[in-house]
Design an enzyme around this catalytic site. Structure first.
Site, PDB file in Angstrom:
ATOM      1  N   PHE A 246       0.819  -1.220   0.000  1.00 41.25           N
ATOM      2  CA  PHE A 246       0.000   0.000   0.000  1.00 41.25           C
ATOM      3  C   PHE A 246       0.846   1.261   0.000  1.00 41.25           C
ATOM      4  O   PHE A 246       0.465   2.288   0.540  1.00 41.25           O
ATOM      5  CB  PHE A 246      -0.978  -0.013   1.190  1.00 41.25           C
ATOM      6  CG  PHE A 246      -1.610  -1.362   1.403  1.00 41.25           C
ATOM      7  CD1 PHE A 246      -2.552  -1.839   0.515  1.00 41.25           C
ATOM      8  CD2 PHE A 246      -1.232  -2.165   2.458  1.00 41.25           C
ATOM      9  CE1 PHE A 246      -3.105  -3.100   0.679  1.00 41.25           C
ATOM     10  CE2 PHE A 246      -1.778  -3.428   2.629  1.00 41.25           C
ATOM     11  CZ  PHE A 246      -2.725  -3.891   1.741  1.00 41.25           C
ATOM     12  N   GLY A 474      -0.540  -8.817  -4.244  1.00 41.91           N
ATOM     13  CA  GLY A 474      -1.843  -9.309  -3.815  1.00 41.91           C
ATOM     14  C   GLY A 474      -2.971  -8.775  -4.667  1.00 41.91           C
ATOM     15  O   GLY A 474      -4.111  -9.226  -4.553  1.00 41.91           O
ATOM     16  N   ARG A 634     -11.258  -0.886 -19.286  1.00 42.33           N
ATOM     17  CA  ARG A 634     -11.498  -2.312 -19.535  1.00 42.33           C
ATOM     18  C   ARG A 634     -11.086  -3.131 -18.322  1.00 42.33           C
ATOM     19  O   ARG A 634     -10.048  -2.869 -17.712  1.00 42.33           O
ATOM     20  CB  ARG A 634     -10.690  -2.752 -20.772  1.00 42.33           C
ATOM     21  CG  ARG A 634     -10.739  -4.224 -21.043  1.00 42.33           C
ATOM     22  CD  ARG A 634     -12.160  -4.748 -21.305  1.00 42.33           C
ATOM     23  NE  ARG A 634     -12.588  -4.461 -22.668  1.00 42.33           N
ATOM     24  CZ  ARG A 634     -13.872  -4.248 -23.008  1.00 42.33           C
ATOM     25  NH1 ARG A 634     -14.825  -4.264 -22.098  1.00 42.33           N
ATOM     26  NH2 ARG A 634     -14.186  -4.006 -24.270  1.00 42.33           N
ATOM     27  N   PRO A 638     -11.820  -9.749 -13.957  1.00 47.65           N
ATOM     28  CA  PRO A 638     -12.983  -9.290 -13.183  1.00 47.65           C
ATOM     29  C   PRO A 638     -12.925  -9.686 -11.706  1.00 47.65           C
ATOM     30  O   PRO A 638     -13.269  -8.900 -10.831  1.00 47.65           O
ATOM     31  CB  PRO A 638     -14.166  -9.969 -13.884  1.00 47.65           C
ATOM     32  CG  PRO A 638     -13.686 -10.221 -15.276  1.00 47.65           C
ATOM     33  CD  PRO A 638     -12.206 -10.488 -15.169  1.00 47.65           C
ATOM     34  N   GLN A 644     -10.182  -6.013  -5.531  1.00 53.44           N
ATOM     35  CA  GLN A 644      -9.478  -4.752  -5.252  1.00 53.44           C
ATOM     36  C   GLN A 644     -10.443  -3.705  -4.721  1.00 53.44           C
ATOM     37  O   GLN A 644     -10.118  -2.963  -3.793  1.00 53.44           O
ATOM     38  CB  GLN A 644      -8.840  -4.200  -6.538  1.00 53.44           C
ATOM     39  CG  GLN A 644      -7.496  -4.791  -6.853  1.00 53.44           C
ATOM     40  CD  GLN A 644      -6.414  -4.268  -5.926  1.00 53.44           C
ATOM     41  OE1 GLN A 644      -6.020  -3.128  -5.997  1.00 53.44           O
ATOM     42  NE2 GLN A 644      -5.959  -5.111  -5.047  1.00 53.44           N
ATOM     43  N   LYS A 707      -7.441   1.206 -17.385  1.00 52.15           N
ATOM     44  CA  LYS A 707      -6.979   2.353 -16.598  1.00 52.15           C
ATOM     45  C   LYS A 707      -6.537   1.845 -15.224  1.00 52.15           C
ATOM     46  O   LYS A 707      -6.312   0.660 -15.038  1.00 52.15           O
ATOM     47  CB  LYS A 707      -8.102   3.399 -16.441  1.00 52.15           C
ATOM     48  CG  LYS A 707      -8.619   3.967 -17.758  1.00 52.15           C
ATOM     49  CD  LYS A 707      -9.439   5.248 -17.554  1.00 52.15           C
ATOM     50  CE  LYS A 707     -10.831   4.970 -17.021  1.00 52.15           C
ATOM     51  NZ  LYS A 707     -11.674   6.210 -16.998  1.00 52.15           N
ATOM     52  N   GLY A 710      -6.470   0.139  -8.331  1.00 42.12           N
ATOM     53  CA  GLY A 710      -6.181  -0.168  -6.929  1.00 42.12           C
ATOM     54  C   GLY A 710      -6.434   0.987  -5.978  1.00 42.12           C
ATOM     55  O   GLY A 710      -7.026   0.813  -4.916  1.00 42.12           O
ATOM     56  N   GLU A 711      -6.001   2.167  -6.350  1.00 39.58           N
ATOM     57  CA  GLU A 711      -6.090   3.289  -5.406  1.00 39.58           C
ATOM     58  C   GLU A 711      -7.464   3.946  -5.426  1.00 39.58           C
ATOM     59  O   GLU A 711      -7.997   4.334  -4.389  1.00 39.58           O
ATOM     60  CB  GLU A 711      -5.019   4.342  -5.709  1.00 39.58           C
ATOM     61  CG  GLU A 711      -3.653   3.745  -5.961  1.00 39.58           C
ATOM     62  CD  GLU A 711      -2.605   4.064  -4.910  1.00 39.58           C
ATOM     63  OE1 GLU A 711      -2.928   4.636  -3.864  1.00 39.58           O
ATOM     64  OE2 GLU A 711      -1.439   3.709  -5.155  1.00 39.58           O
TER      65      GLU A 711
HETATM   66 MO1  MOS Z   1       0.136   2.807  -3.721  1.00 36.84          MO
HETATM   67  S1  MOS Z   1       0.249   4.525  -2.508  1.00 36.84           S
HETATM   68  O1  MOS Z   1       1.758   2.311  -3.807  1.00 36.84           O
HETATM   69  O2  MOS Z   1      -0.912   1.834  -2.699  1.00 36.84           O
END
Ligand code: MOS
Length: 744
Positions: A246, A474, A634, A638, A644, A707, A710-711
């Site tokens: 993270f 992960g 895209r 899934p 995530q 695109k 995760g964040e």
């Molecule tokens: Mo990103 S701030 O490396 O979860």
């Protein structure tokens, strides 16, 4: 070579079985008989200098083999690896133990190596130090001399310049409706399950091998080479899986070179696992920040002005730059905007990127203020957001390459049952008497990408090996790579092996900023297209099954051609990047582009709908359900994509209701440095999380249409919760984490 029309099936996670059976090997999972164990002794003052470190008592513990301090010439001779945001490789400029200087509480003052972990741990406690302390300052309430205007700082511009367009102050002054409110966010620590850990060993040929869970194997390699005075080809870094990160493991850590020095001195492998309590001081964290947010709007709900002024914590030795206002400037089509970022020097290690570093807390401020505006206007909060949608980036005036935020809001509202919401706070109650609140908020995150070199090798036995720069933390990138390559080559997913996280392969650029999939998957797909071309040379008909010929598998074509294997390599960079970017890539420097590209601007989007229930007796806040709809372009995988988003929602719940790194102004450091006192959500805190993905390909960013995800998953969770609490209680809570005593 655009094929954004390709869709992808729901592929099971390729590493699911190993993870569940506990057979996944993390980098430092290594229990060789000759392994030596290292621990750190740490400073117990908030700042100053160490006058004397006595290692005599520590050395009396049986099994202790080495104690390194700043008095050791080799340690003192280490070079600084440089700050990752300043052309270097480490999370901060300051390398502990090069001198007697103590920059913050918890800083390493000695490394103890012993034959067992127990001996090393016992000995580290016996390292005695005398200090000359200096005054400390650990909060945002610093004297003016310690507050740095980022715009006037040496940080690279225009990247870290203040964001502005139009005349925000004039438009705000003239606006008939105004919101002016202050929001704060606390310091927080990532606390991944896998602790910071390194195994260092030296080969007979003088090669250093580092096994370390990191998001940035190439950066660690290059940084260590610089610190130890080696050429980079003499260092190999292996990071096969990262057990959560993270942002915490995004660069060279302070202890890695020390471990390498110990391993060389002792001529054997040395393992260092940083205990959780030390991790609070030995790696980067989310800085404290405060935000003054002003919004001006017309009576029809159109926002005409926004001003976002942010102060963010940094260390005394580095300027950790911020871009809080970028999110505020771009989430809606506001014509007049002014941002201002300032950095406040404090006596801590340098803070860093903790998911989602700027956007999470910027969205808390902006989306809280937007909700306040909705109530000023008596306008539905979803309708207000849709009314301020835009297809053009307000700052650059370039088009967004894709933007489905309004669709996220509409679809989420439908799935959540938003139309049954009564606007008035305190108007909804559950059967047990709990107050019920429904809140909404949007989020966005830059659509960055990094350059990549992808090497694809197939064998006549059916093996498919994709070597590309990305780390498995992960998030499921091995699964996404396998799914994408399998779809192009039309081979079973289980035949495709991702060879990643090892500097012996292609350059392993930092995987962060959610750009991993958008970087590695398009490169892998382009390598697969190149492989199909190569197969066409070997077998013009069989490769495509053209002209009625039966399509033949890649392995079949190789066999028929008498080839044991075939390899192709491609290079891919973002639109507008010069070829020289590959030089940066191979030097382990951050080479990512975006969200601004020459012809467009790319962001990912999300809408969160949250139900809170506030128990009548205790006023405990519960979150029985969340609906989140994301636009990440895209969707290649899934299952891991939905995972995530669900994980991001949990992360957001923690960031909003639980997590804070408590600071003691007298002593410095962080007090609640374990998982008993640093509270994260547990299963009982999490209710239903429904995830939906728009799955519309971005037509411009890359050939796959993918695109970032995760964040963005966690951006907007905090304001959706705070807005729901307001809806339940009528109280506006503008400081995180939200606690029962604020709700009372
Ligand atoms: Mo990103 S701030 O490396 O979860």
């Amino acid at each position: 070579m655009s094929d954004t029309a390709q869709t992808y099936p729901d592929t099971p996670r390729v590493d699911a079985r190993d993870k569940v059976r506990g057979t996944t090997r993390y980098a430092a999972d290594d229990a060789r008989a000759d392994m030596l164990h290292a621990t750190l002794a740490i400073a117990t003052i908030g700042r100053g200098r160490v006058d004397r470190v006595s290692t005599r008592a520590a050395r009396t513990i049986p099994g202790v083999r080495l104690v390194l301090t700043h008095d050791d010439a080799e340690v003192a001779g280490l070079k600084a690896a440089g700050f990752v945001m300043g052309g270097g490789y480490a999370f901060q400029n300051f390398q502990p133990m090069l001198s007697p200087e103590i920059a913050y509480r918890g800083q390493p003052i000695a490394l103890v190596v012993a034959e067992t972990l127990e001996a090393a741990t016992e000995a580290a406690v016996l390292v005695e130090a005398t200090y000359t302390p200096a005054p400390i300052q650990v909060s945002l309430d610093a004297p003016a001399a310690d507050i740095v205007a980022q715009a006037d700082s040496p940080l690279p511009k225009p990247m870290f310049a203040d964001v502005a367009t139009g005349d925000a102050d004039a438009a705000f002054a003239d606006a008939p409706l105004k919101i002016d409110a202050a929001y704060t966010g606390p310091p927080q620590h990532q606390n991944p399950m896998e602790l910071l850990a390194t195994v260092a060993e030296w080969g007979d040929d003088g090669t250093l091998i580092i096994h370390e869970g990191t998001q940035n194997a190439e950066g660690v390699r290059q940084g260590l080479a610089r610190q130890l005075g080696l050429t980079p080809d003499k260092v190999r870094v292996i990071s096969p899986y990262v057990g959560g990160s993270f942002g915490q493991k995004n660069s060279l850590q302070m202890h890695t070179a020390l471990t390498a020095v110990a391993a060389r001195r002792l001529k054997g492998p040395v393992k260092l696992v940083v205990p959780r309590a030390q991790g609070f001081h030995d790696a980067s964290f989310r800085p404290a920040s405060r935000h003054r947010m002003r919004l001006g709007a017309e009576r029809d709900g159109r926002m005409v002005a926004a001003i976002h002024e942010a102060d963010s914590q940094t260390s005394r030795h580095d300027l950790f730059p911020t871009q809080y206002a970028s999110l505020t400037a771009r989430l809606y089509g506001i014509g007049n905007f002014r941002g201002r970022e300032r950095l406040v020097r404090t006596d801590v290690q340098t803070p860093g990127y903790m998911r989602a570093p700027y956007e999470h807390i910027a969205a808390f401020a902006l989306e809280g203020a937007v909700d306040e505006l909705a109530y000023e206007l008596d306008m539905d909060p979803v309708a207000l957001r849709i009314a301020n949608d835009t297809t053009t980036d307000p700052i650059t005036k370039r088009p967004f390459s894709s933007r489905h935020l309004a669709e996220c809001l509409r679809r989420g509202a439908e799935r959540f049952g938003w139309s049954r919401r009564a606007m008035a706070p305190g108007s909804m109650r559950a059967d047990d008497g709990s107050l019920v609140g429904w809140g909404v908020a949007s989020g966005a995150y830059p659509g960055s990408t990094a350059p990549a070199i992808a090497r694809l090798r197939i064998t006549d036995t059916g093996g498919v090996f994709i070597d590309v720069g990305v780390h498995e933390m992960g998030q499921g990138v091995r699964t996404a790579l396998a799914a994408a390559v399998a779809a192009r080559l039309r081979v079973p997913v289980e035949c495709v092996i991702a060879e990643i996280g090892d500097t012996r392969g292609t350059p392993q650029h930092l995987t962060a900023g959610a750009w991993g999939t958008a970087t590695a998957v398009p490169a892998a797909v382009e390598a697969a297209e190149a492989m199909l071309d190569a197969l066409r040379h070997l077998d013009p008909e069989g490769a495509d099954g053209a002209d009625g010929a039966a399509r033949r598998s890649p392995a079949h074509i190789l066999k028929a051609a008498g080839r044991a294997s075939l390899e192709v390599e491609i290079r891919r960079k973002a639109q507008g990047q010069p070829d020289a970017i590959f030089g940066q890539l191979t030097q382990g420097l951050v080479a990512a582009a975006g969200p601004e590209y020459p012809e467009f601007v790319t962001y990912s989007y999300i809408a969160h709908f949250v139900e809170v229930r506030i128990e009548p007796g205790t006023h405990r806040v519960r979150i029985p359900r969340v609906v989140s709809v994301a636009d990440c372009g895209r969707v290649v995988s899934p299952r891991t994509a939905r995972s995530q988003v669900a994980g991001g929602v949990v992360w957001g719940i923690g960031a909003s209701l639980r997590e804070v790194s408590e600071v003691d102004a007298r002593f410095g450091g962080f007090l609640n440095d374990d998982l008993a006192d640093y509270v994260v959500p547990v299963n009982a805190d999490i209710g239903s999380i429904e995830v939906d993905l728009i799955d519309e390909p971005d037509p411009l960013l890359n050939s796959v249409g993918v695109k970032t995800l995760g964040e963005v998953a966690m951006v907007g969770v905090a304001p959706a919760i705070a807005n729901a609490i307001h809806h339940a209680t009528g109280r506006r809570l503008r400081d995180l984490p939200i606690r029962i005593e604020q709700v009372l």
